[in-house]
Design an enzyme around this catalytic site. Structure first.
Site, PDB file in Angstrom:
ATOM      1  CB  SER A  36      -0.935   0.004   1.221  1.00  0.00           C
ATOM      2  OG  SER A  36      -0.183   0.019   2.415  1.00  0.00           O
ATOM      3  CG  ASN A 122      -3.970  -2.994  13.634  1.00  0.00           C
ATOM      4  OD1 ASN A 122      -3.407  -3.015  12.535  1.00  0.00           O
ATOM      5  ND2 ASN A 122      -4.370  -4.086  14.263  1.00  0.00           N
ATOM      6  CG  HIS A 168     -42.687  20.924 -12.453  1.00  0.00           C
ATOM      7  ND1 HIS A 168     -43.028  19.652 -12.059  1.00  0.00           N
ATOM      8  CD2 HIS A 168     -43.202  21.752 -11.498  1.00  0.00           C
ATOM      9  CE1 HIS A 168     -43.717  19.699 -10.921  1.00  0.00           C
ATOM     10  NE2 HIS A 168     -43.834  20.961 -10.562  1.00  0.00           N
ATOM     11  CB  SER A 289     -16.835  21.272 -31.869  1.00  0.00           C
ATOM     12  OG  SER A 289     -16.844  20.276 -32.877  1.00  0.00           O
ATOM     13  CE  LYS A 295     -21.919  22.734 -29.994  1.00  0.00           C
ATOM     14  NZ  LYS A 295     -21.771  21.293 -29.777  1.00  0.00           N
ATOM     15  CG  ASN A 297     -19.095  22.414 -26.966  1.00  0.00           C
ATOM     16  OD1 ASN A 297     -20.217  22.718 -27.359  1.00  0.00           O
ATOM     17  ND2 ASN A 297     -18.270  21.639 -27.652  1.00  0.00           N
ATOM     18  CD  GLU A 302     -20.977  19.673 -21.574  1.00  0.00           C
ATOM     19  OE1 GLU A 302     -21.647  18.830 -22.190  1.00  0.00           O
ATOM     20  OE2 GLU A 302     -20.088  20.363 -22.098  1.00  0.00           O
ATOM     21  CD  GLN A 334      -3.038  -2.212   2.575  1.00  0.00           C
ATOM     22  OE1 GLN A 334      -2.350  -2.488   3.563  1.00  0.00           O
ATOM     23  NE2 GLN A 334      -2.821  -2.759   1.396  1.00  0.00           N
TER      24      GLN A 334
HETATM   25  N1  ARG Z   1      -1.283  -0.743   5.400  1.00  0.00           N
HETATM   26  C1  ARG Z   1      -2.174  -1.045   6.469  1.00  0.00           C
HETATM   27  C2  ARG Z   1      -3.478  -0.260   6.348  1.00  0.00           C
HETATM   28  O1  ARG Z   1      -3.489   0.736   5.695  1.00  0.00           O
HETATM   29  C3  ARG Z   1      -1.536  -0.718   7.768  1.00  0.00           C
HETATM   30  C4  ARG Z   1      -2.072  -1.512   8.906  1.00  0.00           C
HETATM   31  C5  ARG Z   1      -1.588  -2.920   8.829  1.00  0.00           C
HETATM   32  N2  ARG Z   1      -2.028  -3.651   9.970  1.00  0.00           N
HETATM   33  C6  ARG Z   1      -2.004  -4.964   9.970  1.00  0.00           C
HETATM   34  N3  ARG Z   1      -2.472  -5.524  11.038  1.00  0.00           N
HETATM   35  N4  ARG Z   1      -1.587  -5.651   8.953  1.00  0.00           N
HETATM   36  O2  ARG Z   1      -4.480  -0.634   6.882  1.00  0.00           O
END
Ligand code: ARG
Length: 472
Positions: A36, A122, A168, A289, A295, A297, A302, A334
């Protein structure tokens, strides 16, 4: 030839925060969905700030000596600067928390290995995420304020511009352009207030909850909260590490903001059609366009309207992600960050575009005036009879017959009164109809929230007061 989706066939062992008991490297297919780092990057600064505060908290509860805490905090401060300046680019590990700890150990030696004492990724990720969400929410609120200010400035200048109000999408009653502009100010005001209320709940500190059941070293969480600018301390560690309500709330704020912007955008698209002709997009805000030289636009509006779709999608993604998850941390969580980064960036860009649009579009006041047709005064004709004692329901019927009669003859209501006064149903008199005018109809609506000049002027003051934060 390898397809772009081919995974490295050889698993490369990498440093992790948890690999001690594992003797084989992670399968590349798992690594591909586990990593991540890229999506974590917006957390990096907040994570280092929280780590520095945590180092101090470890000093305060006696786990580290003061000098050790000092080394960790100054090292983290230098890392923040290096990251911002591009001198340090986290890479090669599964997430930002791993990257930061590895870099801290590289710079501060074995002492760096103490930073995670009593802490888990965590409570760490939940803390950094809250700090980042809070900052993004503040940036959004500022951008909404900017758009509101632009709307308000234009409204102040257009108090005497009259045009039809529509229901409306049919012409309904006369109103002021200022009133229409302010109709798009107040939803944004609610958005700012919503972001402010959500902010209170974002700032509930998870740090010190550990992996799931709390911190065994007695860290002073109230001190940590003050140090990091949180307003309160999460009261249940299992809840604290798994709570993502704050992410859902900012995504809802973004989604509703997007809906509001899309409604304004839709009207601006419609008003710039040849059929309406109420507004024109000047060159810098319009597009052409590739095929049709004629055009001009309204892509700005949009795209704002179109981009609001992903905002609703991002909210949905998070709600579905959370649905059915057990309490405390689950790895599904995650996936909570990409929708938040995407939605906040999208809505910020839309707000800036819409602000440029509101400041730059040209209104065709003359065209608006020409769209005011007699039929828009039908309600006022009925109200006139009411003032003479006729019940509203009867007055409605009488004027409806007059309007139908005028339509049948291909005349306007006033032409009917002039050319065929006897065709007006009793007790509607030709002079009643001839006395009606748009300005007067607008000026009758003096009640708060109405179109009378005084009411709109006081609305402008209320809007100004809302922007400056007091409630006049
Ligand atoms: N990359 C993880 C997340 O964004 C970090 C927490 C990972 N915790 C774990 N118990 N594997 O949630």
């Amino acid at each position: 030839m390898d397809s772009p989706l081919t995974l490295d066939s050889d698993a490369v062992p990498r440093a992790t925060l948890w690999g001690g008991g594992f003797s084989q490297p992670m399968h590349p297919a798992l690594a591909a969905i586990s990593d991540s780092l890229i999506q974590d990057l917006p957390l990096a600064d907040a994570d280092m700030r929280a780590s520095a505060a945590y180092a101090q908290a470890l000093v305060r509860c006696g786990v580290l000596r003061a000098g050790e805490g000092e080394i960790l905090t100054t090292t983290l401060a230098a890392m923040r600067e290096d990251l911002a300046a591009g001198r340090w680019i986290p890479a090669g590990v599964e997430d930002i928390h791993t990257a930061i700890e590895a870099e801290l150990v590289r710079r501060a030696g074995e002492l760096g290995e103490r930073i995670h004492t009593g802490r888990s990724r965590n409570d760490q990720v939940a803390t950094a995420f809250r700090l980042a969400v809070c900052e993004r929410g503040d940036a959004l609120a500022d951008a909404v304020r900017g758009l509101q200010r632009s709307i308000l400035r234009r409204a102040e200048a257009e108090i005497d511009t009259l045009l039809p109000a529509y229901t409306h999408l049919q012409r309904a009653q006369p109103t002021r352009l200022a009133h229409w502009l302010l109709a798009h100010f107040w939803p944004l005001q609610r958005d700012v207030e919503r972001l402010g209320q959500a902010r209170q709940r974002v700032l509930d500190l998870p740090l010190g909850s550990g992996a799931a059941t709390g911190n065994p070293f007695g860290v002073d969480r109230a001190w940590l909260a003050r140090e990091l600018g949180f307003r309160s301390v999460a009261q249940n560690s299992l809840d604290a590490v798994g709570d993502r309500d704050f992410a859902a709330e900012i995504l809802f704020s973004c989604a509703l903001l997007g809906v509001h912007l899309s409604r304004l955008a839709e009207e601006m698209v419609l008003w710039s059609t040849a059929e309406f002709g109420f507004l024109r997009w000047p060159d810098p805000l319009a597009t052409g366009s590739s095929l049709m030289p004629n055009k001009r636009n309204p892509d700005l509006a949009e795209l704002v309207r179109g981009r609001s779709a992903s905002l609703v999608g991002d909210l949905t993604t998070l709600l579905v992600l959370l649905k059915g998850l057990p309490a405390s941390y689950q790895r599904d969580l995650q996936e909570d960050k990409p929708p938040v980064w995407r939605a906040t960036a999208t809505v910020l860009a839309s707000l800036q575009a819409m602000r440029a649009g509101i400041e730059g579009v040209e209104f065709d006041r003359e065209r608006m005036g020409r769209s005011l047709t007699d039929e828009l005064l039908a309600t006022d004709a009925a109200d006139l009879l009411v003032r003479r004692g006729v019940t509203f329901r009867k007055a409605h019927g009488i004027v409806a017959r007059a309007v139908a009669e005028a339509r049948r003859r291909g005349l306007s209501l006033r032409e009917l009164a002039r050319e065929a006064p006897d065709a007006l149903p009793e007790p509607l008199r030709p002079e009643d109809v001839l006395a009606l005018d748009f300005e007067a109809a607008i000026e009758w609506r003096t009640a708060v929230g109405g179109t009378a000049r005084a009411a709109v002027e006081s609305q402008l003051l209320q809007a100004e007061a809302a922007l400056s934060g007091d409630d006049a």
